[in-house]
Enzyme design. Structure first.
Site, PDB file in Angstrom:
ATOM      1  N   CYS A 157     103.725 -60.474  -0.582  1.00 52.08           N
ATOM      2  CA  CYS A 157     104.222 -61.534   0.034  1.00 52.08           C
ATOM      3  C   CYS A 157     105.582 -61.127   0.449  1.00 52.08           C
ATOM      4  CB  CYS A 157     104.164 -62.805  -0.658  1.00 52.08           C
ATOM      5  SG  CYS A 157     102.334 -63.451  -0.482  1.00 52.08           S
ATOM      6  N   ASP A 208      95.591 -64.598   5.698  1.00 46.29           N
ATOM      7  CA  ASP A 208      96.858 -63.750   4.976  1.00 46.29           C
ATOM      8  C   ASP A 208      96.332 -62.145   4.800  1.00 46.29           C
ATOM      9  OD1 ASP A 208      98.856 -63.592   3.502  1.00 46.29           O
ATOM     10  OD2 ASP A 208      98.779 -65.719   2.791  1.00 46.29           O
TER      11      ASP A 208
END
Length: 342
Positions: A15, A65
């Site tokens: 991330c 994602d």
């Protein structure tokens, strides 16, 4: 290539590879709005997924994602990337139903490595109770992997990130520090047990914490990823209230404090600080603690807002879980900043 390792880790994996929040906000503001009465949650509040009503009893949660590797084991990378993508469904209050793979992979590299990534991801979808139905792949110079996930929720029971109520307590369900630990491990600056704790945290589904929390009166929720604890907590704030955080109550992986004290932090943490600016006020909070609170997380825990009595009862349940949880603060009357950390 050795099928057991991703040999060329990118500078920003997991991330931490996210674009800066300020840049995203400016770009998203230029997207046309969609006026559909069945779109219950869109992109206007930076929520974790979209919610679309199909009937009086069923709404779907849609999320996506993917990112570049942060570990050199492709199987573990697949598990982490899938766990991270699945988390958005729990952050929105739903159940995982279906998932699709998203794959970017250099065609000259060993396909056995890709097979390991996909195996790891598939195992996490199975653990979540979902079904992996296929996906899409392209040739790319850099490996990237993730999921598009669809979940379901009752149209009246989904969670938003900014619907806290004054007096609520905020619960965090995983420790912080993953970003700094993963970035520093490759340079030999991290103890092996701290590294293993970070790996375990990133591979732990938020399914279990959410299932425990769903038995209580949840008012709002999100998960902690690339914008860090304070960045995602900031998204929980509405114009009508602020959130007060006790920095000493926030759990973190032991080795993260040493890294912060030695200035072994990440560029992503600095981007988070720059974006938040005066949205966060630190009251005599030591700089190392600030760095931990700003640290980008990969597959981090849930942030849940619920009444004090429920929060304390939830903590009793979460005490038996492998990942340490904590009450980090409370929702207060509106102050001069969105978040006050003391």
């Amino acid at each position: 290539m050795d099928a057991n390792k991703i040999m060329k880790l990118p500078a920003c994996g997991g991330c931490m590879a996210k674009l800066p929040p300020g840049m995203l906000k400016d770009v998203v503001s230029q997207i046309p709005t969609f006026n559909d009465k069945n779109l219950l949650v869109g992109f206007d509040t930076s929520d974790d997924g979209a919610v679309y009503k199909l009937s009086d009893d069923i709404a779907i949660i849609q999320t996506l994602d993917f990112f570049t590797p942060m570990v050199d084991d492709p199987y573990v990378f697949g598990k982490i990337a899938a766990t991270n993508a699945l988390s958005d469904i729990y952050a929105m209050g739903g159940e995982v139903k279906v998932a699709l793979n998203i794959v970017c992979f250099p065609e000259e590299d060993d396909p056995a490595m890709l097979a390991s990534i996909l195996k790891g991801g598939a195992e996490k979808v199975l653990e979540a109770g979902g079904v992996l139905c296929g996906g899409h792949s392209i040739n790319d110079k850099e490996c990237k992997y993730g999921l598009s996930v669809t979940g379901t929720v009752h149209p009246n029971k989904y969670l938003r990130n900014n619907t806290c109520k004054k007096g609520d307590l905020i619960v965090l369900t995983k420790p912080l520090g993953v970003g700094m630990i993963m970035a520093s491990y490759r340079y030999g600056e991290v103890a092996e047990d701290d590294y293993q704790t970070a790996l375990k945290s990133m591979q732990t589904l938020n399914k279990y914490a959410f299932e425990a929390a769903s038995k209580f009166d949840l008012h709002a929720g999100t998960d902690v990823t690339g914008f860090g604890f304070l960045g995602h907590l900031n998204e929980m704030v509405d114009d009508g209230y602020s959130i007060a955080v006790n920095g000493n109550d926030v759990k973190y992986i032991k080795g993260a404090m040493h890294l912060a004290e030695e200035f072994l932090t990440t560029g992503g943490g600095q981007k988070n600080r720059n974006f938040l600016g005066d949205k966060v006020k630190f009251n005599n909070v030591p700089r190392p603690v600030q760095e931990i609170l700003l640290d980008p997380q990969t597959s981090g825990g849930l942030l849940l807002s619920l009444p004090p009595k429920d929060a304390k009862e939830l903590m009793k349940v979460l005490a038996d879980f492998e990942m340490p949880s904590c009450i980090i603060g409370e929702v207060t009357d509106r102050k001069e900043s969105n978040i006050i950390v003391y």
